[in-house]
Design an enzyme around this catalytic site. Structure first.
Site, PDB file in Angstrom:
ATOM      1  N   GLU A  93      -3.758  15.546 -84.699  1.00  0.00           N
ATOM      2  CA  GLU A  93      -3.540  16.035 -83.327  1.00  0.00           C
ATOM      3  C   GLU A  93      -2.175  16.676 -83.124  1.00  0.00           C
ATOM      4  O   GLU A  93      -2.057  17.688 -82.458  1.00  0.00           O
ATOM      5  CB  GLU A  93      -3.645  14.887 -82.292  1.00  0.00           C
ATOM      6  CG  GLU A  93      -4.953  14.178 -82.244  1.00  0.00           C
ATOM      7  CD  GLU A  93      -4.921  12.916 -83.088  1.00  0.00           C
ATOM      8  OE1 GLU A  93      -5.593  11.973 -82.708  1.00  0.00           O
ATOM      9  OE2 GLU A  93      -4.227  12.886 -84.124  1.00  0.00           O
ATOM     10  N   ASP A 129      -6.375  10.211 -84.515  1.00  0.00           N
ATOM     11  CA  ASP A 129      -6.046   8.798 -84.263  1.00  0.00           C
ATOM     12  C   ASP A 129      -7.266   7.882 -84.376  1.00  0.00           C
ATOM     13  O   ASP A 129      -8.388   8.283 -84.025  1.00  0.00           O
ATOM     14  CB  ASP A 129      -5.416   8.638 -82.876  1.00  0.00           C
ATOM     15  CG  ASP A 129      -3.964   9.108 -82.843  1.00  0.00           C
ATOM     16  OD1 ASP A 129      -3.391   9.360 -83.915  1.00  0.00           O
ATOM     17  OD2 ASP A 129      -3.398   9.219 -81.735  1.00  0.00           O
ATOM     18  N   TYR A 181       0.067   2.042 -85.938  1.00  0.00           N
ATOM     19  CA  TYR A 181      -0.542   2.655 -84.751  1.00  0.00           C
ATOM     20  C   TYR A 181      -0.227   1.836 -83.497  1.00  0.00           C
ATOM     21  O   TYR A 181      -0.464   0.625 -83.467  1.00  0.00           O
ATOM     22  CB  TYR A 181      -2.056   2.772 -84.957  1.00  0.00           C
ATOM     23  CG  TYR A 181      -2.732   3.619 -83.903  1.00  0.00           C
ATOM     24  CD1 TYR A 181      -2.336   4.933 -83.701  1.00  0.00           C
ATOM     25  CD2 TYR A 181      -3.748   3.103 -83.106  1.00  0.00           C
ATOM     26  CE1 TYR A 181      -2.937   5.723 -82.729  1.00  0.00           C
ATOM     27  CE2 TYR A 181      -4.359   3.890 -82.135  1.00  0.00           C
ATOM     28  CZ  TYR A 181      -3.939   5.194 -81.956  1.00  0.00           C
ATOM     29  OH  TYR A 181      -4.527   5.970 -80.986  1.00  0.00           O
TER      30      TYR A 181
END
Length: 540
Positions: free
Chosen positions: A7, A79, A281
């Protein structure tokens, strides 16, 4: 050439360094498709959605198509959550027109090993995650498009909005403010004595709550003629467990308390740390930690602080919502400091110290309770006062992650010791209203109620502020006048939307869609029926 799509440009730059020649890493700059801006974009009978390219994204997808045509394989490394999976899904639909060899690469930290492992184990897009994102997006669109205009009409204010998580969160803030407004402060009093043993002084308190200060003054006056001695000394050892490693809600709450960061700011900084390869993350509700990494951290503890400080990797009962493969938020390596701007350094340092502390030995405390007997000719019976002490025997994890526990020292006291009275006094106290929510405490309350998920916490307060529902005063969230009016209106008109239990149940159902246990359309239909009821026929 192999193409790897993510992204963000930061993420792309970090991964390009790891993969080197033979790979080209490109960024989409977020979602490529979404529901249209100026129409509902959803057929309310079939739930067929009209997804369109976001501004500038059609051109970007065409460029990615050209690169895909020239690539032997395309990896989608977005993600590892619902939003990332939806981006991968729409990309795959477009890119497979020119290249059938498209794989989904899933990773939870950006390190050379994690990226290479994601390539080795690359598979297909997880449609259950995609369906959960469809459901979430359509639910939010329905509320935004069908309820917000009702608020505009009612209050002649086009800034107002309603939301699946936003509105129950606003209800919490408004209800807390009402509690504070209705709270009646009451004063009460305790009698205290300042006592001396040798050259050391300490306070002891008579543990009786007086509503009337004149009654307390009578006792205080009578104690002035008393004889004081140590009646009993009780000592008790206590272990204080280290804090858990961070999950999203804890990190946002702690950064708000320690640095005054908004949840949105914390999430942006954490995302940047992740994309630069410094932490795992940052959108997670799992306390799990990789065993290999935990051992590395424990070796570091032994070398830096000594064997006596090494704790263990604890297993925590995971919430039903916690995703299996996700970990806690931890550093990706033993890097103590990072060469970044101050905000990033502050947050990284907090995460680093919290991770290390979570693997250290418990603090060991010694609590002391001393009962003092006061005998006075003014009273028929002895009066017993209490003094409390606290000693930190072993600092354990607090050596790395400061604790709020502070020592309260008492002189060395033994049963039978005679004590001198220095003075007696009254201590005035007041009943306290419940505190206003801060961003941190609001997020923890929502989490406890099962409302919202790690990916949504950061935007909740931001939206409430932008809509003019809350103001931030000394970190506290204070509802505006319009907030009271909107909550009252929504409670009457759309009570199910404002129901905490129903909102939590919908979150659980979205999780079940994610696990492949529920059909996403049935969840949306149920929500529509319960929220809108008969009004649904009007909008259909």
């Amino acid at each position: 050439m192999e193409l790897f799509i993510v992204e963000s440009p930061t993420k792309a730059k970090t991964i390009q360094k790891f993969l080197g020649k033979g790979f080209l890493v490109k960024a989409t700059l977020g979602h490529v498709k979404d529901l249209p801006e100026k129409e509902l974009g959803v057929d309310l009978r079939t739930l067929k959605a009209k997804y369109v390219y976001k501004r500038g994204k059609k051109k970007l997808v065409e460029q990615l198509k050209k690169l895909s045509r020239r690539s032997s394989i395309v990896y989608l490394g977005t993600d590892p959550d619902r939003e990332g999976e939806a981006i991968a899904y729409f990309l795959k639909k477009d890119l497979e027109k020119v290249n059938k060899n498209i794989k989904r690469a899933v990773f939870y930290e950006i390190t050379p090993e994690a990226i290479r492992e994601s390539i080795r184990n690359a598979g297909d897009v997880n449609m259950n995650l995609v369906y959960a994102q469809f459901a979430r997006r359509i639910l939010d669109r329905l509320i935004g498009y069908l309820i917000s205009p009702i608020l505009w009409k009612e209050f002649k204010n086009y800034k107002l909005s309603a939301g699946r998580v936003q509105s129950p969160a606003l209800r919490l803030i408004v209800e807390r403010e009402r509690e504070i407004q209705n709270f009646k402060v009451k004063k009460y009093y305790y009698v205290k004595a300042l006592l001396r043993k040798g050259s050391e002084e300490f306070w002891a308190i008579y543990d009786y709550r007086y509503e009337n200060p004149s009654d307390a003054k009578i006792i205080a006056k009578k104690l002035e003629k008393g004889y004081f001695s140590v009646y009993k000394v009780e000592k008790k050892k206590e272990k204080v467990s280290p804090p858990k490693p961070f999950i999203t809600s804890d990190l946002q709450s702690e950064a708000n308390a320690k640095f005054g960061f908004s949840s949105e700011r914390t999430q942006k900084l954490a995302q940047e740390l992740y994309e630069k390869g410094y932490i795992t993350y940052p959108r997670t509700d799992s306390y799990r930690m990789n065993e290999k990494k935990a051992k590395e951290f424990m070796n570091y503890i032994e070398k830096k602080y000594g064997k006596e400080y090494v704790g263990r990797l604890r297993r925590f009962r995971e919430k039903a919502t916690a995703q299996g493969a996700h970990e806690c938020i931890r550093p990706t390596s033993l890097r103590e400091e990072i060469p970044e701007r101050e905000e990033l350094r502050l947050l990284y340092d907090l995460i680093f110290r919290r991770t290390i502390a979570s693997l250290m030995k418990e603090m060991l405390l010694e609590r002391e309770k001393v009962t003092v007997e006061a005998i006075t000719p003014e009273l028929k019976h002895p009066v017993y006062l209490v003094a409390k002490g606290l000693k930190i025997v072993f600092d354990g994890w607090s050596r790395v992650y400061p604790s709020e526990i502070t020592e309260e020292k008492l002189p060395e006291l033994y049963e039978g010791d005679l004590l001198d009275l220095v003075k007696t006094t009254l201590e005035e106290r007041k009943t306290q209203p419940p505190p206003r929510y801060t961003e941190g405490t609001l997020i923890k309350t929502l989490e406890k109620l099962g409302i919202g998920r790690p990916s949504t916490y950061a935007t909740i307060v931001k939206t409430l502020k932008e809509r003019g529902y809350v103001e931030v005063k000394k970190k506290a969230l204070v509802p505006t006048e319009i907030a009271f009016q909107v909550v009252e209106f929504l409670m009457e008109r759309f009570p199910t939307l404002m129901d905490y239990k129903f909102t939590a149940q919908m979150e659980e159902k979205l999780d079940l869609v994610e696990e492949g246990k529920l059909n996403w359309k049935s969840v949306v239909y149920e929500f529509m029926e319960k929220i809108f009821g008969k009004e649904l026929e009007m909008v259909r």
